[in-house]
Design an enzyme around this catalytic site. Structure first.
Site, mmCIF file in Angstrom:
data_model
loop_
_atom_site.group_PDB
_atom_site.id
_atom_site.type_symbol
_atom_site.label_atom_id
_atom_site.label_comp_id
_atom_site.label_asym_id
_atom_site.label_seq_id
_atom_site.Cartn_x
_atom_site.Cartn_y
_atom_site.Cartn_z
ATOM 1 N N GLU A 75 0.819 -1.205 0.000
ATOM 2 C CA GLU A 75 0.000 0.000 0.000
ATOM 3 C C GLU A 75 0.861 1.266 0.000
ATOM 4 O O GLU A 75 0.563 2.214 -0.704
ATOM 5 C CB GLU A 75 -0.873 -0.036 1.272
ATOM 6 C CG GLU A 75 -1.865 1.083 1.403
ATOM 7 C CD GLU A 75 -3.177 0.787 0.687
ATOM 8 O OE1 GLU A 75 -3.236 -0.196 -0.060
ATOM 9 O OE2 GLU A 75 -4.120 1.572 0.881
ATOM 10 N N ASP A 76 1.909 1.256 0.779
ATOM 11 C CA ASP A 76 2.618 2.509 1.046
ATOM 12 C C ASP A 76 4.046 2.579 0.515
ATOM 13 O O ASP A 76 4.742 3.558 0.769
ATOM 14 C CB ASP A 76 2.682 2.750 2.569
ATOM 15 C CG ASP A 76 1.298 2.887 3.177
ATOM 16 O OD1 ASP A 76 0.392 3.333 2.470
ATOM 17 O OD2 ASP A 76 1.132 2.526 4.363
#
Ligand code: MN
Length: 488
Positions: A75-76
């Site tokens: 996600e990051d």
């Protein structure tokens, strides 16, 4: 938090755990999140470590803990699922993928809320372990909630109370449910929280400890005589459950608190029954409070013997008696089942899922849309609570059979005091009509209205509404008296 702390915790439950693999996952996540900071100012990797640590605490299996370390990587960061699959294998990748999909859930208004629930249930049905990661992730986010702006704090706390905590309860992971609820309680009802905390932690603490000591001495001696091995624990009563009980039963703190609670852990099932006998010879039991959940477990698998006796000073005292295995199951729920399976050498896939997981999948197959899916579920999860919506789409959590007046007072005291009518799902309704799960409620107010009607006390369900109505009518009586007696 350091990776060595996580490793120690993991090895506690699982001495053969692959330490190198944990190190490898940590190094990979640390590199991926390098330079990123949490809102608290800590390096991002702290969040990954805390998530993995909670997973180890609840005895999640090894791939789940690895996935916990990696859960925010796709996600990051620039590293994707492919990379994770290459390094840690398909199973870990699938778990991380599951958690990444779940994180896309945002919480806004009715449809979104229902959609979130649906996604949670489906993720759970596919692989329960994804939910364990999500819970652990959420718990750490809650513990660092102070770093967020107030609006966001509130939203996260509400979402946790409405979606995460009930599901944790359904899965029997009480420990996580309680931890989440108490943190949210503090953020959502700061005044009530402070009051209860003071009563429980300060005012009553000495009294409670003395009483516990007295019981432990008397009971301990007798159990020793009978040759029963035992461990006695004070039962950690979490504040939110006290608060809820006070609301539900409309009782004061002292009445709820009056039931003193202890837990007895014994090695075997037959010891549990022997210990129950010992307790009953020492103190007289309340006959309708003896429950044998060992012979007849609760639907969620909970096992224990319960009894409430008139203890020393004639004080109502509740005992839960169980084996260590039952105890761990009750704290860690489904996670403990996984743990015992793992110890027995069989893997996750052979785990017998609770029957309701299968039911959910069946309902999902048959339901036409999300609404139908949710109502078909009957929100078993939410027992005696209902969720209703304001016209703005805010969600409110009320006891079953609450009325528009209860709703009005939850929204705002003045809305309650000035209420003259209600629309339920856009139809005119009386103020005493019981609300149902998912109702959209709008309160019609009249700003000239003097105050609440005392007759409302006959049907309102929440403590809050009762107090506000009593308070307002006392105030108006005083007004009248003042008018009658000039100069008062
Ligand atoms: Mn996270």
């Amino acid at each position: 938090m350091t990776i060595s702390q996580v490793i120690t915790k993991v090895k506690n439950n699982n001495p053969e755990a692959d330490e190198k693999m944990l190190k490898k996952a940590y190094d990979f996540a640390a590199k991926a999140h390098e330079g990123q900071k949490r809102k608290t100012g800590e390096p991002y990797i702290q969040h990954s470590l805390h998530t993995a640590f909670v997973l180890a605490q609840i005895k999640a299996d090894f791939p789940t803990i690895i996935a916990g370390l990696l859960h925010d990587v796709p996600e990051d960061t620039e590293y994707g699922l492919e990379e994770i699959k290459k390094k840690f294998g398909e199973e870990v990748m699938m778990l991380v993928e599951g958690i990444t999909k779940l994180s896309k859930i945002k919480y806004r208004g009715i449809e979104r809320y229902r959609e979130s629930l649906r996604k949670m249930f489906l993720a759970m049905a596919r692989d329960l372990r994804v939910i364990l990661i999500k819970f652990s992730d959420r718990l750490h986010n809650l513990r660092t909630l102070d770093a967020l702006p107030p609006e966001k704090r509130k939203r996260i706390a509400e979402e946790t109370m409405e979606i995460y905590a009930p599901i944790a309860g359904l899965l029997g992971i009480w420990r996580l449910k309680w931890q989440m609820e108490d943190i949210c309680f503090k953020f959502l009802y700061p005044e009530e929280f402070k009051k209860l905390e003071y009563k429980y932690e300060v005012e009553k603490k000495i009294e409670r400890n003395q009483y516990a000591q007295k019981i432990k001495n008397i009971l301990g001696q007798k159990l020793k005589q009978e040759g029963i091995e035992y461990k006695i624990e004070d039962r950690f009563k979490h504040l939110y459950s006290i608060y809820k009980k006070m609301q539900r039963k409309d009782r004061k703190f002292d009445e709820i608190y009056d039931v003193f609670a202890l837990r007895l852990i014994t090695p075997t099932i037959s010891d549990c029954y022997k210990a129950l006998g010992v307790i009953h010879t020492l103190w007289k039991p309340k006959s309708n409070r003896i429950k044998d959940y060992i012979a007849v477990p609760k639907p969620n698998g909970y096992r224990s013997l319960h009894t409430t006796v008139f203890g020393p000073e004639n004080k109502a005292t509740e005992f839960q008696i169980r084996t260590k295995e039952m105890h761990e199951e009750s704290l860690y729920g489904i996670a403990a089942h996984l743990h015992y399976k793992q110890k027995g050498g069989s893997d996750y896939k052979t785990l017998k899922q609770p029957h309701w997981i299968k039911d959910i999948l069946n309902i999902q197959r048959q339901a036409e849309n999300t609404n139908e899916f949710i109502s078909a579920l009957k929100l078993d999860v939410f027992h005696d609570r209902i969720f209703v919506f304001s016209p703005k789409g805010d969600v409110f959590d009320l006891p079953e059979k609450s009325t528009p007046i209860d709703f009005a007072y939850i929204v705002h005291t003045e809305i309650g005091n000035k209420a003259t009518g209600a629309l339920i799902n856009n139809k005119m309704a009386t103020l005493d009509q019981p609300l149902k799960n998912g109702d959209l409620v709008e309160i019609i107010t009249d700003k000239n209205r003097k105050g609440p009607n005392r007759d409302w006390l006959k049907f309102v369900k929440t403590n809050r509404a009762k107090e506000k109505i009593r308070h307002a009518s006392k105030a108006s009586k005083l007004e009248q008296i003042k008018k009658m007696i000039p100069g008062m």
